[in-house]
Design a protein around this motif. Structure first.
Motif, PDB file in Angstrom:
ATOM      1  N   ILE A  36     -56.476  24.193  24.863  1.00 56.87           N
ATOM      2  CA  ILE A  36     -55.658  23.015  25.181  1.00 56.87           C
ATOM      3  C   ILE A  36     -55.225  23.034  26.640  1.00 56.87           C
ATOM      4  O   ILE A  36     -55.341  22.028  27.353  1.00 56.87           O
ATOM      5  CB  ILE A  36     -54.442  22.936  24.238  1.00 56.87           C
ATOM      6  N   GLN A  37     -54.741  24.188  27.111  1.00 58.13           N
ATOM      7  CA  GLN A  37     -54.272  24.275  28.485  1.00 58.13           C
ATOM      8  C   GLN A  37     -55.412  24.175  29.493  1.00 58.13           C
ATOM      9  O   GLN A  37     -55.211  23.727  30.618  1.00 58.13           O
ATOM     10  CB  GLN A  37     -53.500  25.575  28.697  1.00 58.13           C
ATOM     11  N   LEU A  38     -56.588  24.567  29.104  1.00 55.19           N
ATOM     12  CA  LEU A  38     -57.734  24.489  30.002  1.00 55.19           C
ATOM     13  C   LEU A  38     -58.027  23.046  30.392  1.00 55.19           C
ATOM     14  O   LEU A  38     -58.395  22.766  31.536  1.00 55.19           O
ATOM     15  CB  LEU A  38     -58.958  25.117  29.336  1.00 55.19           C
ATOM     16  N   PHE A  39     -57.826  22.124  29.450  1.00 55.65           N
ATOM     17  CA  PHE A  39     -58.141  20.730  29.718  1.00 55.65           C
ATOM     18  C   PHE A  39     -56.927  19.885  30.099  1.00 55.65           C
ATOM     19  O   PHE A  39     -57.091  18.751  30.540  1.00 55.65           O
ATOM     20  CB  PHE A  39     -58.835  20.105  28.504  1.00 55.65           C
ATOM     21  N   THR A  40     -55.721  20.412  29.933  1.00 49.35           N
ATOM     22  CA  THR A  40     -54.535  19.600  30.228  1.00 49.35           C
ATOM     23  C   THR A  40     -53.767  20.066  31.464  1.00 49.35           C
ATOM     24  O   THR A  40     -53.035  19.273  32.040  1.00 49.35           O
ATOM     25  CB  THR A  40     -53.572  19.573  29.033  1.00 49.35           C
ATOM     26  N   LEU A  41     -53.885  21.325  31.853  1.00 52.83           N
ATOM     27  CA  LEU A  41     -53.148  21.809  33.016  1.00 52.83           C
ATOM     28  C   LEU A  41     -53.773  21.295  34.302  1.00 52.83           C
ATOM     29  O   LEU A  41     -54.989  21.142  34.405  1.00 52.83           O
ATOM     30  CB  LEU A  41     -53.133  23.336  33.057  1.00 52.83           C
ATOM     31  N   GLU A  42     -52.916  21.077  35.285  1.00 49.63           N
ATOM     32  CA  GLU A  42     -53.415  20.714  36.606  1.00 49.63           C
ATOM     33  C   GLU A  42     -53.993  21.952  37.277  1.00 49.63           C
ATOM     34  O   GLU A  42     -53.673  23.082  36.911  1.00 49.63           O
ATOM     35  CB  GLU A  42     -52.271  20.159  37.445  1.00 49.63           C
ATOM     36  N   LYS A  43     -54.797  21.725  38.292  1.00 47.64           N
ATOM     37  CA  LYS A  43     -55.388  22.854  39.008  1.00 47.64           C
ATOM     38  C   LYS A  43     -54.291  23.648  39.696  1.00 47.64           C
ATOM     39  O   LYS A  43     -53.323  23.115  40.210  1.00 47.64           O
ATOM     40  CB  LYS A  43     -56.400  22.350  40.031  1.00 47.64           C
TER      41      LYS A  43
ATOM     42  N   MET B 288     -48.099  30.360  28.752  1.00 46.93           N
ATOM     43  CA  MET B 288     -47.888  30.351  27.296  1.00 46.93           C
ATOM     44  C   MET B 288     -48.984  31.124  26.572  1.00 46.93           C
ATOM     45  O   MET B 288     -48.708  31.875  25.639  1.00 46.93           O
ATOM     46  CB  MET B 288     -47.838  28.906  26.773  1.00 46.93           C
ATOM     47  N   THR B 289     -50.216  30.942  26.990  1.00 44.95           N
ATOM     48  CA  THR B 289     -51.329  31.650  26.363  1.00 44.95           C
ATOM     49  C   THR B 289     -51.170  33.151  26.543  1.00 44.95           C
ATOM     50  O   THR B 289     -51.368  33.930  25.604  1.00 44.95           O
ATOM     51  CB  THR B 289     -52.663  31.177  26.963  1.00 44.95           C
ATOM     52  N   GLY B 290     -50.813  33.578  27.740  1.00 44.93           N
ATOM     53  CA  GLY B 290     -50.612  35.005  28.002  1.00 44.93           C
ATOM     54  C   GLY B 290     -49.456  35.580  27.203  1.00 44.93           C
ATOM     55  O   GLY B 290     -49.544  36.696  26.676  1.00 44.93           O
ATOM     56  N   ALA B 291     -48.375  34.830  27.100  1.00 41.26           N
ATOM     57  CA  ALA B 291     -47.215  35.311  26.344  1.00 41.26           C
ATOM     58  C   ALA B 291     -47.550  35.463  24.868  1.00 41.26           C
ATOM     59  O   ALA B 291     -47.194  36.477  24.241  1.00 41.26           O
ATOM     60  CB  ALA B 291     -46.044  34.357  26.532  1.00 41.26           C
ATOM     61  N   VAL B 292     -48.258  34.490  24.299  1.00 41.98           N
ATOM     62  CA  VAL B 292     -48.624  34.579  22.882  1.00 41.98           C
ATOM     63  C   VAL B 292     -49.595  35.737  22.658  1.00 41.98           C
ATOM     64  O   VAL B 292     -49.502  36.464  21.662  1.00 41.98           O
ATOM     65  CB  VAL B 292     -49.215  33.237  22.381  1.00 41.98           C
ATOM     66  N   MET B 293     -50.501  35.949  23.601  1.00 35.38           N
ATOM     67  CA  MET B 293     -51.452  37.058  23.452  1.00 35.38           C
ATOM     68  C   MET B 293     -50.744  38.408  23.566  1.00 35.38           C
ATOM     69  O   MET B 293     -51.127  39.373  22.889  1.00 35.38           O
ATOM     70  CB  MET B 293     -52.562  36.934  24.501  1.00 35.38           C
ATOM     71  N   LEU B 294     -49.720  38.495  24.378  1.00 30.52           N
ATOM     72  CA  LEU B 294     -48.959  39.746  24.462  1.00 30.52           C
ATOM     73  C   LEU B 294     -48.120  39.977  23.206  1.00 30.52           C
ATOM     74  O   LEU B 294     -47.882  41.131  22.821  1.00 30.52           O
ATOM     75  CB  LEU B 294     -48.098  39.767  25.719  1.00 30.52           C
ATOM     76  N   VAL B 295     -47.690  38.913  22.543  1.00 29.88           N
ATOM     77  CA  VAL B 295     -47.026  39.074  21.240  1.00 29.88           C
ATOM     78  C   VAL B 295     -48.037  39.604  20.221  1.00 29.88           C
ATOM     79  O   VAL B 295     -47.712  40.485  19.407  1.00 29.88           O
ATOM     80  CB  VAL B 295     -46.390  37.745  20.772  1.00 29.88           C
TER      81      VAL B 295
ATOM     82  N   PHE C  60     -51.336  35.101  15.804  1.00 31.04           N
ATOM     83  CA  PHE C  60     -51.001  34.931  17.218  1.00 31.04           C
ATOM     84  C   PHE C  60     -52.247  34.884  18.097  1.00 31.04           C
ATOM     85  O   PHE C  60     -52.281  34.157  19.089  1.00 31.04           O
ATOM     86  CB  PHE C  60     -50.054  36.031  17.688  1.00 31.04           C
ATOM     87  N   SER C  61     -53.267  35.637  17.742  1.00 35.30           N
ATOM     88  CA  SER C  61     -54.499  35.611  18.522  1.00 35.30           C
ATOM     89  C   SER C  61     -55.192  34.259  18.406  1.00 35.30           C
ATOM     90  O   SER C  61     -55.691  33.718  19.405  1.00 35.30           O
ATOM     91  CB  SER C  61     -55.428  36.734  18.058  1.00 35.30           C
ATOM     92  N   VAL C  62     -55.226  33.691  17.214  1.00 38.01           N
ATOM     93  CA  VAL C  62     -55.834  32.366  17.033  1.00 38.01           C
ATOM     94  C   VAL C  62     -55.001  31.297  17.738  1.00 38.01           C
ATOM     95  O   VAL C  62     -55.555  30.394  18.387  1.00 38.01           O
ATOM     96  CB  VAL C  62     -56.004  32.054  15.527  1.00 38.01           C
ATOM     97  N   VAL C  63     -53.686  31.399  17.655  1.00 39.62           N
ATOM     98  CA  VAL C  63     -52.816  30.444  18.352  1.00 39.62           C
ATOM     99  C   VAL C  63     -53.035  30.528  19.862  1.00 39.62           C
ATOM    100  O   VAL C  63     -53.106  29.498  20.549  1.00 39.62           O
ATOM    101  CB  VAL C  63     -51.332  30.683  17.978  1.00 39.62           C
ATOM    102  N   ALA C  64     -53.169  31.731  20.390  1.00 38.67           N
ATOM    103  CA  ALA C  64     -53.416  31.899  21.823  1.00 38.67           C
ATOM    104  C   ALA C  64     -54.761  31.300  22.217  1.00 38.67           C
ATOM    105  O   ALA C  64     -54.891  30.701  23.294  1.00 38.67           O
ATOM    106  CB  ALA C  64     -53.364  33.378  22.203  1.00 38.67           C
ATOM    107  N   LEU C  65     -55.760  31.433  21.356  1.00 39.96           N
ATOM    108  CA  LEU C  65     -57.072  30.851  21.645  1.00 39.96           C
ATOM    109  C   LEU C  65     -56.997  29.328  21.678  1.00 39.96           C
ATOM    110  O   LEU C  65     -57.552  28.686  22.582  1.00 39.96           O
ATOM    111  CB  LEU C  65     -58.089  31.322  20.604  1.00 39.96           C
ATOM    112  N   VAL C  66     -56.289  28.746  20.727  1.00 36.69           N
ATOM    113  CA  VAL C  66     -56.126  27.291  20.710  1.00 36.69           C
ATOM    114  C   VAL C  66     -55.323  26.830  21.927  1.00 36.69           C
ATOM    115  O   VAL C  66     -55.669  25.828  22.573  1.00 36.69           O
ATOM    116  CB  VAL C  66     -55.462  26.846  19.382  1.00 36.69           C
ATOM    117  N   LEU C  67     -54.261  27.555  22.271  1.00 32.09           N
ATOM    118  CA  LEU C  67     -53.470  27.211  23.452  1.00 32.09           C
ATOM    119  C   LEU C  67     -54.311  27.286  24.726  1.00 32.09           C
ATOM    120  O   LEU C  67     -54.171  26.448  25.623  1.00 32.09           O
ATOM    121  CB  LEU C  67     -52.278  28.163  23.583  1.00 32.09           C
TER     122      LEU C  67
END
Length: 161
Positions: free
Chosen positions: A86-93, A99-106, A76-83
């Motif tokens: 990905i979200q850093l370059f695809t999310l709008e400002k 999603m990253t926070g939720a996976v990291m809390l899991v 889950f930590s590696v998945v959160a890092l990849v997310l």
């Protein structure tokens, strides 16, 4: 904002590395004997050589649960890092890293379960040793617990500006 993102990224990578070390290394409990230092981990009992960890039949399920939850926390930590990347370059400002926070809390919850089971069932049980105490892997797991919670909360409230 860029400095905050870089800091979170560095702490997240450090957390992943510490999770790997705490899961793989066999120094969760340490004790001394007449001959050498004895350490046990999640996988092996190490004296001068490492052998299979002797576990009673009533504690075997608990050990398997600790092993499974530590491996899940790494995943889950590696998945959160990849997310995050990905979200850093695809999310709008102005969007959040939900999603990253939720996976990291899991991941945080998996670490909590694993370390809690280990604390309840295996603390002060080092075979053939006296004066048992916690090793650095156990402490690293608790540090990862704290870091993953902080990182998870930061991801949930962090806005990309």
């Amino acid at each position: 904002m860029l400095v905050l993102l870089a800091g979170i990224f560095v702490v997240h990578i450090a957390t992943v590395i510490m999770l790997f070390v705490s899961t793989i290394a066999n120094v969760w409990m340490v004790g001394s004997s007449n001959y050498a230092t004895i350490s046990t981990g999640l996988w092996l009992l190490c004296n001068r050589t490492c052998t299979q960890l002797p576990v009673s039949s009533q504690d075997e399920a608990s050990l398997k649960a600790v092993q499974a939850f530590m491996i899940l926390s790494i995943i889950f930590s590696v998945v959160a890092l990849v997310l995050f990347i990905i979200q850093l370059f695809t999310l709008e400002k102005g969007k959040r890293f939900y999603m990253t926070g939720a996976v990291m809390l899991v991941c945080w919850m998996c670490i909590l379960i694993a370390v809690s089971i280990y604390t309840a069932r295996f603390t002060h049980t080092v075979a053939y040793s006296t004066n048992p105490h916690h090793g650095y892997c156990f402490i690293l797991a608790w540090i990862c617990f704290c870091f993953s919670f902080i990182i998870g909360i930061l991801y949930l409230v962090l806005r990309k500006k």
